[in-house]
Design an enzyme around this catalytic site. Structure first.
Site, short mmCIF file in Angstrom:
data_model
loop_
_atom_site.label_atom_id
_atom_site.label_comp_id
_atom_site.label_asym_id
_atom_site.label_seq_id
_atom_site.Cartn_x
_atom_site.Cartn_y
_atom_site.Cartn_z
N CYS A 123 -6.33 1.63 5.77
CA CYS A 123 -6.90 0.36 6.21
C CYS A 123 -6.27 -0.03 7.56
CB CYS A 123 -6.60 -0.71 5.16
SG CYS A 123 -4.85 -1.20 5.11
N CYS A 174 -2.37 -0.45 7.49
CA CYS A 174 -1.64 0.81 7.39
C CYS A 174 -1.76 1.63 8.67
CB CYS A 174 -2.12 1.60 6.18
SG CYS A 174 -1.70 0.78 4.62
N GLU A 234 0.84 3.87 1.78
CA GLU A 234 1.25 4.30 3.11
C GLU A 234 2.45 3.51 3.62
OE1 GLU A 234 -1.83 3.39 2.04
OE2 GLU A 234 -3.35 4.08 3.45
N HIS A 285 0.85 -1.19 0.00
CA HIS A 285 0.00 0.00 0.00
C HIS A 285 0.89 1.24 0.00
CE1 HIS A 285 -3.85 -1.97 1.83
NE2 HIS A 285 -3.28 -2.74 0.93
#
Length: 153
Positions: free
Chosen positions: A82, A85, A54, A52
């Site tokens: 999410c 993260c 992040e 991801h």
């Protein structure tokens, strides 16, 4: 303190990763008013569910700063993080999170669950969502609209 130029940078990261057929999410890590890392999603290109934007920005920021402890840093993200993260943000000790669109299906910063609620863990993070929300949400809805159209053809 929120600075819109960093959200603009995150939006540009999201747009770039969309050109690789990645879900358009961008993130920028900032320390002392200067960007130290920027990333877009890489799940498809790396064939890895953990890639991801992040996570990548936190990793690159830790490398650039020479320390995983990012307590004086702020993270700008185009989509509400999410649970994975949000957990990485807690563990890296960032100071603040600013995100764009809310994610009612898997958002962990107030939409589905509130993992960054003050007092819940050993580190509190200042959270501000809905920054340029319509623009950030449009990146996602346009991306998925194009995906559905291409499947029909």
């Amino acid at each position: 303190m929120y600075d819109d130029k960093f959200m603009s940078m995150a939006i540009e990261q999201a747009k770039q990763c969309a050109t690789y057929d990645e879900v358009p999410v961008g993130a920028v890590l900032v320390k002392g008013g200067k960007p130290v890392a920027a990333a877009g999603n890489r799940k498809e290109r790396d064939n890895d569910a953990t890639r991801h934007a992040e996570i990548i920005a936190l990793e690159e920021g830790a490398k650039a700063l020479g320390n995983w402890w990012l307590e004086d840093c702020e993270l700008y993200v185009t989509l509400e993080p999410c649970p994975m993260c949000a957990g990485a943000m807690i563990n890296s000790r960032i100071r603040a999170l600013y995100f764009g669109a809310y994610d009612p299906k898997s958002g962990a910063c107030g939409s589905k669950v509130s993992l960054l609620e003050n007092g819940l863990f050993n580190h509190d993070i200042e959270v501000s969502g809905g920054r340029r929300q319509e623009e950030c949400a449009a990146l996602l809805s346009d991306f998925f609209k194009r995906k559905r159209e291409s499947k029909r053809q």
